[in-house]
Scaffold this motif. Structure first.
Motif, short mmCIF file in Angstrom:
data_model
loop_
_atom_site.label_atom_id
_atom_site.label_comp_id
_atom_site.label_asym_id
_atom_site.label_seq_id
_atom_site.Cartn_x
_atom_site.Cartn_y
_atom_site.Cartn_z
N VAL A 1 0.84 -1.20 0.00
CA VAL A 1 0.00 0.00 0.00
C VAL A 1 0.87 1.25 0.00
N ILE A 2 1.90 1.28 0.83
CA ILE A 2 2.80 2.44 0.89
C ILE A 2 3.48 2.66 -0.45
N ASP A 3 4.01 1.59 -1.04
CA ASP A 3 4.75 1.71 -2.31
C ASP A 3 3.86 2.13 -3.47
N ASN A 4 2.57 1.85 -3.36
CA ASN A 4 1.64 2.14 -4.46
C ASN A 4 0.58 3.16 -4.04
N LEU A 5 0.91 3.99 -3.06
CA LEU A 5 -0.09 4.86 -2.45
C LEU A 5 -0.80 5.75 -3.46
N ALA A 6 -0.06 6.47 -4.28
CA ALA A 6 -0.69 7.39 -5.23
C ALA A 6 -1.56 6.62 -6.22
N LEU A 7 -1.07 5.50 -6.68
CA LEU A 7 -1.85 4.67 -7.60
C LEU A 7 -3.11 4.15 -6.93
N MET A 8 -3.00 3.72 -5.68
CA MET A 8 -4.16 3.19 -4.96
C MET A 8 -5.22 4.27 -4.77
N GLU A 9 -4.79 5.49 -4.49
CA GLU A 9 -5.76 6.58 -4.29
C GLU A 9 -6.53 6.86 -5.57
N VAL A 10 -5.83 6.88 -6.71
CA VAL A 10 -6.51 7.10 -7.99
C VAL A 10 -7.40 5.90 -8.31
N TYR A 11 -6.89 4.71 -8.07
CA TYR A 11 -7.64 3.49 -8.37
C TYR A 11 -8.95 3.46 -7.60
N ARG A 12 -8.93 3.92 -6.35
CA ARG A 12 -10.16 3.92 -5.54
C ARG A 12 -11.21 4.89 -6.08
N SER A 13 -10.78 5.83 -6.92
CA SER A 13 -11.71 6.83 -7.45
C SER A 13 -12.39 6.39 -8.74
N VAL A 14 -11.97 5.25 -9.30
CA VAL A 14 -12.60 4.76 -10.53
C VAL A 14 -13.57 3.63 -10.18
N PRO A 15 -14.50 3.31 -11.08
CA PRO A 15 -15.43 2.21 -10.77
C PRO A 15 -14.67 0.92 -10.49
N PRO A 16 -15.16 0.11 -9.56
CA PRO A 16 -14.46 -1.13 -9.22
C PRO A 16 -14.34 -2.06 -10.42
#
Length: 188
Positions: A102-117
């Protein structure tokens, strides 16, 4: 068994994922457009749509790469993350590895959470849930393993992680995750 991927398709897939990662790292989420990724990867935009379906599908694949690697380590890797170690040790290793992912991919995870699952998102969540529940049942049979496991995992999905990482406290966060899991593992 899935059909073997053609060599050119595998090269294109890797080029697309590498280009996406580079654009994301250098310019942020806004730079990850299908046009920019196609240009950076040296492929046609249609190739990306054919392979990933949408920007959300592409982002899912970026997140999935790390998740699949962790799943393989949990299922078949060396202990303590993989089989062969006591349940408590495996649980500690898992939460350390997941927190680092999660730490290593934090920015990607935040954007990913904003798109439809993505349809495969539930597959990952079920894998983690089943893994954590099984280890907790073995280590602490007195607990409601499913509920406690979900609560532990939810701790990595909240705002605390990005807040601490941005404040330069990633190591403190990792220590806190370890302490949290150890506290759950301690018998009353």
């Amino acid at each position: 068994m899935a059909p073997k991927e053609r060599a050119d398709a595998a090269r294109n897939r890797r080029a697309i994922l590498d280009a996406t990662a580079a654009l994301f790292a250098e310019h942020g989420a806004e730079a990850v457009t299908m046009d920019r990724v196609a240009a950076a990867a040296g492929v046609g935009k249609g190739t990306i749509f054919h392979r990933f379906g949408s920007r959300a599908g592409l982002l899912h694949e970026m997140v999935a790469e790390s998740a699949v690697t962790l799943m393989a380590a949990v299922a078949d890797g060396p202990p303590p993350l993989g089989p062969g170690a006591p349940a408590a040790d495996r649980l500690l290793a898992f939460f350390d590895a997941m927190a680092r992912l999660v730490i290593d991919n934090l920015a990607l995870m935040e954007v990913y959470r904003s798109v439809p699952p993505h349809p495969r998102t539930e597959e990952f969540h079920l894998f983690w849930r089943d893994h954590i529940t099984a280890l907790l049942r073995e280590a602490r049979p007195d607990l409601d393993a499913e509920t406690v496991g979900r609560l532990l995992m939810d701790g990595l999905a909240g705002q605390t992680v990005p807040d601490m990482v941005r404040a330069g406290s990633a190591e403190r966060l990792l220590a806190g995750v370890d302490q949290h899991v150890r506290a759950v593992l301690r018998a009353p």
